[in-house]
Design a protein around this motif. Sequence first.
Motif, PDB file in Angstrom:
ATOM      1  N   LEU A  87       0.845  -1.200   0.000  1.00  0.00           N
ATOM      2  CA  LEU A  87       0.000   0.000   0.000  1.00  0.00           C
ATOM      3  C   LEU A  87       0.880   1.250   0.000  1.00  0.00           C
ATOM      4  O   LEU A  87       0.683   2.168  -0.802  1.00  0.00           O
ATOM      5  CB  LEU A  87      -0.928  -0.008   1.221  1.00  0.00           C
ATOM      6  N   ALA A  88       1.872   1.280   0.883  1.00  0.00           N
ATOM      7  CA  ALA A  88       2.772   2.431   0.967  1.00  0.00           C
ATOM      8  C   ALA A  88       3.585   2.593  -0.320  1.00  0.00           C
ATOM      9  O   ALA A  88       3.719   3.704  -0.847  1.00  0.00           O
ATOM     10  CB  ALA A  88       3.702   2.295   2.168  1.00  0.00           C
ATOM     11  N   ASP A  89       4.118   1.502  -0.857  1.00  0.00           N
ATOM     12  CA  ASP A  89       4.944   1.570  -2.060  1.00  0.00           C
ATOM     13  C   ASP A  89       4.140   2.115  -3.242  1.00  0.00           C
ATOM     14  O   ASP A  89       4.638   2.947  -4.000  1.00  0.00           O
ATOM     15  CB  ASP A  89       5.496   0.181  -2.380  1.00  0.00           C
ATOM     16  N   ASN A  90       2.890   1.668  -3.394  1.00  0.00           N
ATOM     17  CA  ASN A  90       2.037   2.181  -4.465  1.00  0.00           C
ATOM     18  C   ASN A  90       1.761   3.668  -4.286  1.00  0.00           C
ATOM     19  O   ASN A  90       1.823   4.437  -5.241  1.00  0.00           O
ATOM     20  CB  ASN A  90       0.714   1.402  -4.511  1.00  0.00           C
ATOM     21  N   ILE A 126      -8.260   1.903   6.015  1.00  0.00           N
ATOM     22  CA  ILE A 126      -7.029   2.642   6.292  1.00  0.00           C
ATOM     23  C   ILE A 126      -6.678   3.520   5.102  1.00  0.00           C
ATOM     24  O   ILE A 126      -7.025   3.231   3.959  1.00  0.00           O
ATOM     25  CB  ILE A 126      -5.864   1.712   6.691  1.00  0.00           C
ATOM     26  N   ARG A 127      -5.964   4.590   5.402  1.00  0.00           N
ATOM     27  CA  ARG A 127      -5.649   5.630   4.425  1.00  0.00           C
ATOM     28  C   ARG A 127      -4.144   5.829   4.380  1.00  0.00           C
ATOM     29  O   ARG A 127      -3.502   5.994   5.414  1.00  0.00           O
ATOM     30  CB  ARG A 127      -6.349   6.904   4.867  1.00  0.00           C
ATOM     31  N   CYS A 128      -3.586   5.828   3.179  1.00  0.00           N
ATOM     32  CA  CYS A 128      -2.162   6.094   3.000  1.00  0.00           C
ATOM     33  C   CYS A 128      -2.019   7.360   2.176  1.00  0.00           C
ATOM     34  O   CYS A 128      -2.516   7.433   1.047  1.00  0.00           O
ATOM     35  CB  CYS A 128      -1.484   4.918   2.306  1.00  0.00           C
ATOM     36  N   GLU A 129      -1.360   8.357   2.744  1.00  0.00           N
ATOM     37  CA  GLU A 129      -1.123   9.623   2.052  1.00  0.00           C
ATOM     38  C   GLU A 129       0.359   9.739   1.733  1.00  0.00           C
ATOM     39  O   GLU A 129       1.192   9.645   2.630  1.00  0.00           O
ATOM     40  CB  GLU A 129      -1.532  10.807   2.932  1.00  0.00           C
ATOM     41  N   GLY A 130       0.650   9.930   0.452  1.00  0.00           N
ATOM     42  CA  GLY A 130       2.032  10.048   0.017  1.00  0.00           C
ATOM     43  C   GLY A 130       2.331  11.428  -0.533  1.00  0.00           C
ATOM     44  O   GLY A 130       1.482  12.045  -1.189  1.00  0.00           O
ATOM     45  N   THR A 131       3.546  11.906  -0.251  1.00  0.00           N
ATOM     46  CA  THR A 131       3.986  13.216  -0.724  1.00  0.00           C
ATOM     47  C   THR A 131       5.366  13.093  -1.347  1.00  0.00           C
ATOM     48  O   THR A 131       6.295  12.567  -0.718  1.00  0.00           O
ATOM     49  CB  THR A 131       4.044  14.225   0.442  1.00  0.00           C
ATOM     50  N   ALA A 132       5.494  13.580  -2.563  1.00  0.00           N
ATOM     51  CA  ALA A 132       6.798  13.637  -3.221  1.00  0.00           C
ATOM     52  C   ALA A 132       7.558  14.826  -2.644  1.00  0.00           C
ATOM     53  O   ALA A 132       7.148  15.972  -2.814  1.00  0.00           O
ATOM     54  CB  ALA A 132       6.633  13.780  -4.722  1.00  0.00           C
ATOM     55  N   VAL A 133       8.641  14.549  -1.954  1.00  0.00           N
ATOM     56  CA  VAL A 133       9.442  15.598  -1.313  1.00  0.00           C
ATOM     57  C   VAL A 133      10.442  16.195  -2.295  1.00  0.00           C
ATOM     58  O   VAL A 133      10.656  17.407  -2.321  1.00  0.00           O
ATOM     59  CB  VAL A 133      10.169  15.020  -0.077  1.00  0.00           C
ATOM     60  N   HIS A 134      11.042  15.342  -3.130  1.00  0.00           N
ATOM     61  CA  HIS A 134      12.028  15.791  -4.122  1.00  0.00           C
ATOM     62  C   HIS A 134      11.906  14.896  -5.352  1.00  0.00           C
ATOM     63  O   HIS A 134      11.904  13.672  -5.228  1.00  0.00           O
ATOM     64  CB  HIS A 134      13.450  15.685  -3.558  1.00  0.00           C
ATOM     65  N   ALA A 142      10.157  10.360  -1.443  1.00  0.00           N
ATOM     66  CA  ALA A 142       8.789  10.622  -1.002  1.00  0.00           C
ATOM     67  C   ALA A 142       8.569  10.030   0.385  1.00  0.00           C
ATOM     68  O   ALA A 142       9.288   9.116   0.813  1.00  0.00           O
ATOM     69  CB  ALA A 142       7.794  10.030  -1.992  1.00  0.00           C
ATOM     70  N   THR A 143       7.568  10.569   1.086  1.00  0.00           N
ATOM     71  CA  THR A 143       7.182  10.065   2.405  1.00  0.00           C
ATOM     72  C   THR A 143       5.686   9.750   2.401  1.00  0.00           C
ATOM     73  O   THR A 143       4.926  10.307   1.611  1.00  0.00           O
ATOM     74  CB  THR A 143       7.464  11.085   3.528  1.00  0.00           C
ATOM     75  N   ALA A 144       5.290   8.846   3.307  1.00  0.00           N
ATOM     76  CA  ALA A 144       3.876   8.492   3.413  1.00  0.00           C
ATOM     77  C   ALA A 144       3.522   8.147   4.851  1.00  0.00           C
ATOM     78  O   ALA A 144       4.378   7.711   5.627  1.00  0.00           O
ATOM     79  CB  ALA A 144       3.549   7.304   2.509  1.00  0.00           C
ATOM     80  N   THR A 145       2.248   8.354   5.171  1.00  0.00           N
ATOM     81  CA  THR A 145       1.710   7.913   6.455  1.00  0.00           C
ATOM     82  C   THR A 145       0.504   7.024   6.180  1.00  0.00           C
ATOM     83  O   THR A 145      -0.244   7.249   5.221  1.00  0.00           O
ATOM     84  CB  THR A 145       1.259   9.101   7.330  1.00  0.00           C
ATOM     85  N   ILE A 146       0.340   6.014   7.012  1.00  0.00           N
ATOM     86  CA  ILE A 146      -0.851   5.166   6.975  1.00  0.00           C
ATOM     87  C   ILE A 146      -1.596   5.418   8.277  1.00  0.00           C
ATOM     88  O   ILE A 146      -1.014   5.289   9.364  1.00  0.00           O
ATOM     89  CB  ILE A 146      -0.500   3.674   6.819  1.00  0.00           C
ATOM     90  N   THR A 147      -2.865   5.796   8.168  1.00  0.00           N
ATOM     91  CA  THR A 147      -3.665   6.137   9.343  1.00  0.00           C
ATOM     92  C   THR A 147      -4.982   5.366   9.348  1.00  0.00           C
ATOM     93  O   THR A 147      -5.451   4.890   8.312  1.00  0.00           O
ATOM     94  CB  THR A 147      -3.972   7.648   9.381  1.00  0.00           C
ATOM     95  N   ASP A 148      -5.576   5.276  10.547  1.00  0.00           N
ATOM     96  CA  ASP A 148      -6.893   4.651  10.682  1.00  0.00           C
ATOM     97  C   ASP A 148      -7.974   5.711  10.470  1.00  0.00           C
ATOM     98  O   ASP A 148      -7.657   6.888  10.249  1.00  0.00           O
ATOM     99  CB  ASP A 148      -7.011   3.927  12.025  1.00  0.00           C
ATOM    100  N   PRO A 149      -9.254   5.336  10.540  1.00  0.00           N
ATOM    101  CA  PRO A 149     -10.320   6.314  10.286  1.00  0.00           C
ATOM    102  C   PRO A 149     -10.352   7.508  11.245  1.00  0.00           C
ATOM    103  O   PRO A 149     -10.898   8.557  10.906  1.00  0.00           O
ATOM    104  CB  PRO A 149     -11.598   5.485  10.408  1.00  0.00           C
TER     105      PRO A 149
END
Length: 179
Positions: A87-90, A126-134, A142-149
């Motif tokens: 999930l995070a890699d995608n 669950i929700r994974c939010e990814g951000t391209a840093v560079h 890039a970094t990502a967080t996985i969070t619950d509802p």
Amino acid sequence: MSTEPAPQHRAYTWQDPRPTVEAIGQLSGLEVLQGIGKGLLPTPPAMDTLAIEPVEVEPGRTVFELTPTGWHYNALGTVHGGVLATLADNTLGAAVYTRLPAGTGYTTQGLTITFLRPVTIDTGRIRCEGTAVHVGRRTAYATATITDPTGKLLAHATTTCLVFPRTPQEAAQSTPPTS
């Protein structure tokens, strides 16, 4: 304790990924991902396999979600870490891809994930939010967080991606047959 659990069955479908792969030569990464989100291009089969759904796509940021189910489980009765890593890699790769021009590909060079809490069916979607840093000519981060509802942090991930030119011919040659 039952020694013979009830058998479970899962079936799913996926589409031929070739139209998406072939679009790499004509569309930017953002346009490809928006096409997937609108149903104009097929979702990557790996995402269908794990039931990962793209929810938001914008330049430098993506959100993918997953609803944990029994077939995501490991022997300990929690969602397997590999499912969360996928999930995070995608999500991370897609965040990078949103910033790449037409004819450009990427591949994960390194993925680091830290699991903070177990995930189960009871966790909910669950929700994974990814951000391209560079995003540079040759590498991206890039970094990502996985969070619950409720927004509670379940895992944090980072990636380094290798960025490279990709011709339509190379893309067509690397597309596996469907079966």
